[in-house]
Design an enzyme around this catalytic site. Structure first.
Site: not given
Ligand code: NI
Length: 172
Positions: A50, A55, A95-96, A137-138, A141
């Site tokens: 995701g 991000q 997480c990226l 999670h997203e 963000h």
């Protein structure tokens, strides 16, 4: 000023945009669609499940998730998330935007998401599958919340060095 979506790239902690609340999308137009498509590209490029717009340096309430083998990638614009009152399940998340960091995050297993798709059409999905965790999670963000804001004191100790290195790499 229109966004040059071609040049959007992955933003790492401690970039301030990752810790700010993103703004609602006023209209699902071509620019919004181009940002969403770039998010999907970046998610695949970096092998994520995701990715949220902040991000990629865009403070808009959009995120994308990767589909399974026979399921398509999905775009969620202006998502609203409702969590079921289930027990919290601990699971190790990465997480990226936080390379090298993995922490245990406790989240409800079931959630319902309401959002607009890439054509601006509303949809609703409920899941008790892994995707329900990805939504959470997203969605975090979009509110400037990162997994390091949800980690246990033990993870706080074990990630201290890696977080310091990310800050050094960013020159802050
Ligand atoms: Ni993330």
């Amino acid at each position: 000023m229109p966004i040059d979506t071609e040049t959007l790239s992955l933003v790492h902690y401690p970039a301030p945009i990752l810790q700010e609340r993103s703004k609602a999308v006023a209209e699902v137009n071509d620019e919004v669609r181009a940002v969403a498509r770039r998010l999907i590209e970046l998610m695949h490029e970096h092998e994520g499940v995701g990715l949220a717009a902040p991000q990629a340096g865009v403070p808009w309430r959009i995120f994308v998730t990767r589909g399974d083998e026979d399921e398509p990638d999905l775009v969620y614009i202006n998502p609203e998330l409702t969590l079921a009152r289930t027990a919290l399940e601990p699971f190790e998340e990465g997480c990226l935007s936080l390379p090298g960091i993995h922490v245990t995050v406790r989240r409800p297993t079931t959630a319902t998401i309401v959002a607009l798709d890439i054509d601006g059409n509303p949809f609703t999905v409920t899941s008790d599958d892994f995707i329900a965790r990805i939504w959470q999670h997203e969605f975090d963000h979009l509110n400037g919340t990162l997994i390091i804001n949800r980690m246990s004191p033990i993870d706080r100790l074990s990630t201290r060095k890696a977080l310091k290195e990310l800050k050094l790499a960013a020159g802050s």
